[in-house]
Design an enzyme around this catalytic site. Structure first.
Site, PDB file in Angstrom:
ATOM      1  CD  GLU A 180      13.107  46.973  35.902  1.00 44.35           C
ATOM      2  OE1 GLU A 180      13.094  47.295  37.101  1.00 44.35           O
ATOM      3  OE2 GLU A 180      13.440  45.838  35.494  1.00 44.35           O
ATOM      4  CD  GLU A 198      16.691  48.133  42.364  1.00 46.34           C
ATOM      5  OE1 GLU A 198      16.109  47.197  41.778  1.00 46.34           O
ATOM      6  OE2 GLU A 198      17.761  48.642  41.955  1.00 46.34           O
TER       7      GLU A 198
END
Length: 253
Positions: free
Chosen positions: A154, A236
């Protein structure tokens, strides 16, 4: 452990497509300014070229997005997560495939060694409160279209952030990419996480994702035999996320 990729679409009128591997739910087209509150709900925009996902994976509090023709904004959220742990969610827009839910015409998945020039531009809205990051989330897997969690790597590209949260792992270097300086972080949470944190925050990014991918390959964190499966951009949020949003997003190459 974070799980950003699940999508539950039935509550938004999703249709079921029977494939040889089983039934895959596909998201319906989104109308302008559609409210999306389902925990793992998603909606297609721009004729299905991109998919907006609520992806409230790390919390059970309500999160709602207002989905427009070109992006989304967070209208309702009440996350209050400890900043030394995982965030509450990852509301985002993406191109490509994950958990079997694929956008239209992205050219993804694509093997890393054959990426060519893959560019993306995003304009987004931030807020001067709370604890959050605004970031690309780019996923890689040994298989071209895994049915579940990507297990390769990722790459996160933090364009902006506020407060105490930091990327997974620790700093392993710096690099000049996309006209800026980035601190490079690395950690492993069952897959490699390589995070590029821009030293000066911005509310827009114009990046060649191949350059970031090649840097991670050069550091031994991504195999060029793996596949880039999706390119996402979102937030986030740990705390104070209402008002965060994406005005526009594009992927080409």
């Amino acid at each position: 452990m974070k799980n950003r990729l699940r999508a539950t679409l039935a509550s938004f009128g999703a249709t079921a497509v029977l494939l040889s591997g089983g039934v895959v739910l596909t998201a319906p087209p989104a109308a302008a300014d559609t409210q999306l509150c389902d925990k793992y709900g998603s909606l297609r925009i721009q004729g299905g070229r991109y998919i907006v996902q609520n992806n409230n994976w790390g919390d059970d509090t309500t999160q709602c997005l207002s989905v427009s023709a070109t992006g989304f904004s967070v209208t309702t959220a009440s996350h209050n997560r400890p900043t030394n742990g995982a965030p509450g969610s990852y509301p985002s827009v993406y191109a490509g495939c994950h958990y079997g839910n694929c956008s239209t015409g992205s050219g993804l998945p694509r093997q890393v060694r054959s990426l060519g020039s893959l560019t993306s531009r995003v304009d987004y809205t931030t807020v001067q409160a709370g604890q959050w990051d605004a970031s690309y989330d780019v996923w890689y897997d040994p298989n071209p279209n895994p049915a579940g969690q990507n297990t390769g790597a990722e790459v996160m590209i933090w364009g902006n952030h506020r407060g105490a949260p930091q990327p997974v792992g620790s700093v392993i270097g710096t690099v000049q990419l996309a006209g800026a300086t980035w601190n490079v972080w690395f950690g492993n949470i069952g897959w490699n996480v390589i995070s590029y944190v821009r030293t000066g925050g911005t509310d827009s990014l114009d990046v060649n994702l191949t350059d970031f991918t090649r840097d991670a390959v050069g550091r031994g964190k991504i195999s060029d035999a793996w596949y880039l499966t999706s390119v996402q951009f979102g937030f986030e949020p740990w705390q104070g996320q209402t008002g965060l949003g994406v005005r526009s997003f594009s992927l080409s190459g």
